[in-house]
Design a protein around this motif. Sequence first.
Motif, PDB file in Angstrom:
ATOM      1  N   ALA B  58       0.821  -1.215   0.000  1.00 18.70           N
ATOM      2  CA  ALA B  58       0.000   0.000   0.000  1.00 18.70           C
ATOM      3  C   ALA B  58       0.858   1.269   0.000  1.00 18.70           C
ATOM      4  CB  ALA B  58      -0.942   0.004   1.208  1.00 18.70           C
ATOM      5  N   PRO B  82       1.411   6.579  -2.451  1.00 22.58           N
ATOM      6  CA  PRO B  82       0.330   5.809  -1.823  1.00 22.58           C
ATOM      7  C   PRO B  82      -1.060   6.173  -2.356  1.00 22.58           C
ATOM      8  CG  PRO B  82       1.820   6.683  -0.144  1.00 22.58           C
ATOM      9  CD  PRO B  82       2.279   7.231  -1.463  1.00 22.58           C
ATOM     10  N   GLU B  83      -1.311   7.491  -2.533  1.00 28.26           N
ATOM     11  CA  GLU B  83      -2.643   7.892  -2.995  1.00 28.26           C
ATOM     12  C   GLU B  83      -2.901   7.464  -4.432  1.00 28.26           C
ATOM     13  OE1 GLU B  83      -0.264   9.934  -1.772  1.00 28.26           O
ATOM     14  OE2 GLU B  83      -0.435  11.975  -2.556  1.00 28.26           O
ATOM     15  N   ALA B  86      -3.866   3.861  -4.413  1.00 33.54           N
ATOM     16  CA  ALA B  86      -5.269   3.754  -4.006  1.00 33.54           C
ATOM     17  C   ALA B  86      -6.188   4.067  -5.181  1.00 33.54           C
ATOM     18  CB  ALA B  86      -5.546   4.697  -2.842  1.00 33.54           C
ATOM     19  N   ARG B  87      -5.863   5.131  -5.902  1.00 36.07           N
ATOM     20  CA  ARG B  87      -6.721   5.540  -7.028  1.00 36.07           C
ATOM     21  C   ARG B  87      -6.680   4.528  -8.163  1.00 36.07           C
ATOM     22  NH1 ARG B  87      -4.221  11.572  -7.109  1.00 36.07           N
ATOM     23  NH2 ARG B  87      -4.902  12.179  -5.022  1.00 36.07           N
ATOM     24  N   VAL B  90      -5.864  -0.152  -5.518  1.00 36.73           N
ATOM     25  CA  VAL B  90      -5.313  -0.974  -4.436  1.00 36.73           C
ATOM     26  C   VAL B  90      -5.914  -0.483  -3.116  1.00 36.73           C
ATOM     27  CG1 VAL B  90      -3.220  -1.660  -3.186  1.00 36.73           C
ATOM     28  CG2 VAL B  90      -3.141  -1.308  -5.681  1.00 36.73           C
ATOM     29  N   PHE B  91      -6.567  -1.374  -2.426  1.00 36.66           N
ATOM     30  CA  PHE B  91      -7.222  -0.991  -1.181  1.00 36.66           C
ATOM     31  C   PHE B  91      -6.669  -1.815  -0.028  1.00 36.66           C
ATOM     32  CE2 PHE B  91     -10.370  -1.416   2.148  1.00 36.66           C
ATOM     33  CZ  PHE B  91     -10.883  -0.136   2.273  1.00 36.66           C
ATOM     34  N   LEU B  92      -6.333  -1.124   1.066  1.00 36.53           N
ATOM     35  CA  LEU B  92      -5.882  -1.824   2.270  1.00 36.53           C
ATOM     36  C   LEU B  92      -6.913  -1.640   3.383  1.00 36.53           C
ATOM     37  CD1 LEU B  92      -3.730  -3.251   4.083  1.00 36.53           C
ATOM     38  CD2 LEU B  92      -2.714  -0.998   4.468  1.00 36.53           C
ATOM     39  N   VAL B 116     -10.770   9.132  -6.513  1.00 36.40           N
ATOM     40  CA  VAL B 116     -10.622   7.931  -7.343  1.00 36.40           C
ATOM     41  C   VAL B 116     -11.268   8.133  -8.707  1.00 36.40           C
ATOM     42  CG1 VAL B 116     -11.345   5.510  -7.549  1.00 36.40           C
ATOM     43  CG2 VAL B 116     -10.416   6.358  -5.376  1.00 36.40           C
TER      44      VAL B 116
END
Lengths: 491, 263
Positions: B58, B82-83, B86-87, B90-92, B116
């Motif tokens: 992540a 990291p952001e 996520a966009r 990839v989700f933690l 996103v």
Amino acid sequence: MTQSNAVTTKKVISRTSGIQESDYRWGFVTDVEADVAPKGLNEDIVRLISHKKGEPQWMLEWRLKAYRHWLKLNAEEPKWANIHYPAIDYQDIHYYSAPVSKAGPQSMDAVDPELVEAFNKLGIPLQEQKRLAGVAVDAVFDSVSVATTYQETLEKQGIIFCSMSEAIKKHPELVRKYLGSVVPYSDNFFATLNSAVFSDGSFAYIPPGVRCPIELMTYFRINQADSGQFERTLIIADKGSYVSYLEGCTAPMRKSHQLHAAVVELIALDNAEIKYSTLQNWYPGDKEGKGGVYNFVTKRGKALGKSSKISWTQVETGSAITWKYPSVILQGDNSVGEFYSVALVNHYQQADTGTKMTHIGKNTRSTIVAKGISAGHGNNTYRGLVKIMPSADNARNFTQCDSLLIGDKCGAHTVPYIEVRNPTASMAHEATTSKVNDDQLFYLQQRGIAFDEANYMIINGFCRGIFKELPFEFAMEASQLLRVSLEGTVG
Amino acid sequence: MNKVQERSQEVLAIRNLHVSVGEAEIIKGLNLTVNPGEVHAIMGPNGSGKSTLVNALAGKPQYVVTKGEVLYEGMNLLAMLPEVRAREGVFLAFQYPLELPGVRTWQFLKSAVDAVRTHRSLKELSVREFDRLLTEKIKIAEIDSELTKRSLNEGFSGGEKKRNEILQMLVLDPKLALLDETDSGLDIDALKIVAQGVNQFRGPSKAIVLVTHYQRILNYITPDYVHVLMEGRIVKTGGRELALELEEKGYDWIREASGVARE
């Protein structure tokens, strides 16, 4: 009419401030012809100000009393605050500056278009068709009030909202009764100076049982270089009335410091409530700490009547130095005092701010919530006094002070004083100091939120309890102001 | 050319990954391939590096990748902020979701969804559209909708925090979900709700990496693969039955079989 030997000179203020800094978008200078008193302070200047304003004799005498008292203080400013600045030369300041075309405009059409434009740029439209919905504005430019909107609407309900100069002439009985009744001319160095040379400000009176239907607002603008701004505001809420009052302020970017020493007095009679909100955004100086406003302000309310309430909410993001303690004297039984504050310092800004709650009446209650944000080389001090007098049976106070640090060169200090002289008092104090937490940042980033935005969300969250005390539009503006003031500080 | 195409079929391809936290090397040459539609469970004793693996994926700053590569849908995941990870989808789901005083859950979720969507060149959702989406997902995660009006995770119970993670996953609709001990500290009812959320999410285009200490959650989420992580490496891979065997026999037999020294 009073007499004075001093004369004013007219000059055109230059348009450029000579400082290039795009971060402070309120930093423009307006090109208006101004009527400016020579620099320096003496009895003639005091007489000149009073004369210019066509004041009655009693007002001049009060000013002179203040001036003579100020002389005795020997230019000795209060030294106890945690702020540092070179000595101020009180003879190097203009004590009076007024836009020339202003001769007490009867309609908005008579207001100098340059001034109307200046306030437009600040987001404070003064013209009839454009003015802010639900907010009556008294616009103060340098030393004088240039326009007050919605006056007729308010008059229908018996509400008086006008400039202080006008109030002195039209409502002398109210002004004589209450001026200096909360902050006497001898109160402190800066209040004494203000009492001698105050030039204008706002006056509001809410008659018994009236709930003021719109927000009242004063917008203060310093324009003239090397001029001090000394306005004086007096608000009286008669029995059972309610008013919400807003105050906004900005100044051009200038290399030299500007002195702002205002006084605000609030009086709430039986069952009356005054809510006073401030967005203080004076020019903070540049990134190296050059220029900026010295904001030395005395604000105090007297909850005089039983079950009266005075509530201060302030968001302080501007000024090179802020020295200000909006306070409440809880005189009436069951009266309530509140202080909600966000003070932000960045670059080389300094703030020493807080409140004084003096409990005199029985069952009086006070709440203090102060949030300090320090970034850059900023230095932030919360200073507060809660005083329970022997007469104040069952007084209650709750105090919460939270500090947030950004970076490792800034400072946060909390200096709470408690004086209890009645054993039935109940006091609670909470204090925290924190940094923006890396794990919190990562959590927000992991949801797709950019690093800067994540920082801003956390800081805004820290202030949310205070922002929710502000009227909605003001809260939005406060939030924006916070974002602008913090730009480039995180990371 | 063929090879690139083949690779981009994989959601995640980890090759010889080494990760350090401070002075200590925690992940020591890990390989793992995850294809769309698959659920991989990663099990292992305390300190074996399970959490380190998902946090490094992540992009948590303290987790430094010293060696190896990670391809996410054929892209170099390690080069992304990291952001951006996520966009990209990839989700933690955090083991310990953070509390954010004054940050309203609703506002936060709306900002996240908009970030996103903007990244994917979609327009931001209107308040009404977002509310509709949120209401739909709240039902699945069985969260009290009042919670979305409160500060993010502040004063939430342990179970509420974990369900809130699942809610966020459903709302953000990622491609790769990394679940870091999402089952820990949950009673059986809460566990079933969380599992139900994950199963709703599961689908042919989604990939899930589920880190867990106990095989209990695998009774509700059936994995395609079970990997045993030890000393920073995957030492054994099997199917669902491997988890049951671990529950019965512990880790020592694997330790011996794979030659991992006991600390």
